[in-house]
Design a protein around this motif. Structure first.
Motif, PDB file in Angstrom:
ATOM      1  N   PRO A 101       0.789  -1.236   0.062  1.00  0.00           N
ATOM      2  CA  PRO A 101      -0.076  -0.108   0.197  1.00  0.00           C
ATOM      3  C   PRO A 101       1.035   1.306   0.016  1.00  0.00           C
ATOM      4  O   PRO A 101       1.871   1.187   0.545  1.00  0.00           O
ATOM      5  CB  PRO A 101      -0.643  -0.024   1.204  1.00  0.00           C
ATOM      6  N   LEU A 102       0.410   2.076  -0.511  1.00  0.00           N
ATOM      7  CA  LEU A 102       1.063   3.575  -0.786  1.00  0.00           C
ATOM      8  C   LEU A 102       0.325   4.446   0.256  1.00  0.00           C
ATOM      9  O   LEU A 102      -0.604   4.856   0.115  1.00  0.00           O
ATOM     10  CB  LEU A 102       1.019   4.150  -2.239  1.00  0.00           C
ATOM     11  N   LEU A 103       1.083   4.713   1.484  1.00  0.00           N
ATOM     12  CA  LEU A 103       0.321   5.350   2.426  1.00  0.00           C
ATOM     13  C   LEU A 103       0.986   6.753   2.368  1.00  0.00           C
ATOM     14  O   LEU A 103       1.909   6.901   2.296  1.00  0.00           O
ATOM     15  CB  LEU A 103       0.593   4.805   3.663  1.00  0.00           C
ATOM     16  N   ASN A 104       0.185   7.814   2.981  1.00  0.00           N
ATOM     17  CA  ASN A 104       0.840   9.261   3.259  1.00  0.00           C
ATOM     18  C   ASN A 104       1.892   9.191   4.178  1.00  0.00           C
ATOM     19  O   ASN A 104       1.733   8.517   5.285  1.00  0.00           O
ATOM     20  CB  ASN A 104      -0.430  10.104   3.908  1.00  0.00           C
ATOM     21  N   ALA A 105       3.101   9.841   4.111  1.00  0.00           N
ATOM     22  CA  ALA A 105       4.027   9.783   4.980  1.00  0.00           C
ATOM     23  C   ALA A 105       3.619  10.330   6.318  1.00  0.00           C
ATOM     24  O   ALA A 105       4.236   9.841   7.260  1.00  0.00           O
ATOM     25  CB  ALA A 105       5.253  10.592   4.403  1.00  0.00           C
ATOM     26  N   SER A 106       2.643  11.223   6.279  1.00  0.00           N
ATOM     27  CA  SER A 106       2.424  11.745   7.381  1.00  0.00           C
ATOM     28  C   SER A 106       0.553  11.835   7.625  1.00  0.00           C
ATOM     29  O   SER A 106       0.112  12.053   6.826  1.00  0.00           O
ATOM     30  CB  SER A 106       2.883  13.264   7.620  1.00  0.00           C
ATOM     31  N   SER A 107       0.240  11.611   8.842  1.00  0.00           N
ATOM     32  CA  SER A 107      -1.370  11.588   9.169  1.00  0.00           C
ATOM     33  C   SER A 107      -1.541  12.860   9.726  1.00  0.00           C
ATOM     34  O   SER A 107      -2.919  12.884  10.365  1.00  0.00           O
ATOM     35  CB  SER A 107      -1.532  10.165   9.840  1.00  0.00           C
ATOM     36  N   ARG A 108      -0.757  13.800  10.119  1.00  0.00           N
ATOM     37  CA  ARG A 108      -0.851  14.790  10.939  1.00  0.00           C
ATOM     38  C   ARG A 108      -1.882  15.802   9.863  1.00  0.00           C
ATOM     39  O   ARG A 108      -1.729  15.916   8.786  1.00  0.00           O
ATOM     40  CB  ARG A 108       0.396  15.614  11.074  1.00  0.00           C
ATOM     41  N   ASP A 131     -18.154  25.905   3.455  1.00  0.00           N
ATOM     42  CA  ASP A 131     -18.517  25.060   4.443  1.00  0.00           C
ATOM     43  C   ASP A 131     -17.288  23.874   4.562  1.00  0.00           C
ATOM     44  O   ASP A 131     -17.513  22.588   4.853  1.00  0.00           O
ATOM     45  CB  ASP A 131     -19.726  24.278   4.496  1.00  0.00           C
ATOM     46  N   GLU A 132     -16.058  24.258   4.195  1.00  0.00           N
ATOM     47  CA  GLU A 132     -14.865  23.593   4.082  1.00  0.00           C
ATOM     48  C   GLU A 132     -13.730  24.067   4.793  1.00  0.00           C
ATOM     49  O   GLU A 132     -13.687  25.375   4.981  1.00  0.00           O
ATOM     50  CB  GLU A 132     -14.528  23.168   2.785  1.00  0.00           C
ATOM     51  N   VAL A 133     -12.998  23.396   5.413  1.00  0.00           N
ATOM     52  CA  VAL A 133     -11.663  23.692   5.976  1.00  0.00           C
ATOM     53  C   VAL A 133     -10.567  23.139   5.041  1.00  0.00           C
ATOM     54  O   VAL A 133     -10.287  21.949   5.141  1.00  0.00           O
ATOM     55  CB  VAL A 133     -11.356  23.376   7.543  1.00  0.00           C
ATOM     56  N   ASN A 134      -9.780  24.047   4.219  1.00  0.00           N
ATOM     57  CA  ASN A 134      -8.664  23.539   3.241  1.00  0.00           C
ATOM     58  C   ASN A 134      -7.494  23.957   3.702  1.00  0.00           C
ATOM     59  O   ASN A 134      -7.476  25.314   4.120  1.00  0.00           O
ATOM     60  CB  ASN A 134      -9.040  23.756   2.264  1.00  0.00           C
ATOM     61  N   PRO A 135      -6.388  23.327   3.883  1.00  0.00           N
ATOM     62  CA  PRO A 135      -5.129  23.995   4.111  1.00  0.00           C
ATOM     63  C   PRO A 135      -4.621  25.029   2.928  1.00  0.00           C
ATOM     64  O   PRO A 135      -5.064  24.907   1.940  1.00  0.00           O
ATOM     65  CB  PRO A 135      -4.284  22.799   4.195  1.00  0.00           C
TER      66      PRO A 135
END
Length: 135
Positions: A101-108, A131-135
């Motif tokens: 599986p290719l996982l995200n390096a950080s789950s923060r 109505d969204e919180v986007n980085p």
């Protein structure tokens, strides 16, 4: 298909069958099942021969991990009964996925500065941002 079915040579894939008789045969002899991939009956990936009568717990064939190529395949089998008459199964589709599986390096979680302390997530912020919180 679970990773243990292809990654551990000591743990082959166990292909189980329903009994092909309503009651166990009492006739002497042997029966054989040959398992193959993608309709190619000349390339058997697993085989097993039983001495009759068979125990109900013995209706399976083990397939070595090396015989399981990556991708979507059909598994079929031919059961040859004690008098030498073969019976073919319908094909069953299986997917063999050997890729890690290719996982995200950080789950923060990442939040925009506008909602990080000492600021707050407000109804007004959500209203202005769909109505969204986007980085």
């Amino acid at each position: 298909m679970h990773r243990s079915a292809w990654s551990d040579p000591a743990n082959p894939l166990r292909v189980e069958f329903k009994p092909w008789y309503d009651s166990p045969s009492t006739d002497p002899g042997t029966e054989t099942v040959d398992v193959f991939l993608d309709g190619d009956e000349s390339t058997i990936i697993g085989t097993r021969t039983w001495v009759l009568p068979m125990d109900p717990a013995d209706y399976y064939v083990e397939i070595a991990p090396a015989r399981l190529p990556q991708g979507e395949h059909t598994i079929s089998f031919i059961m040859t009964n004690w008098v030498g008459v073969p019976a073919r199964s319908f094909p069953y589709t299986v997917t063999i996925d050997k890729q890690e599986p290719l996982l995200n390096a950080s789950s923060r979680l990442v939040f925009p500065a506008e909602v990080l302390p000492p600021n707050k997530l407000t109804a007004r912020y959500l209203e202005l941002n769909g109505d969204e919180v986007n980085p």
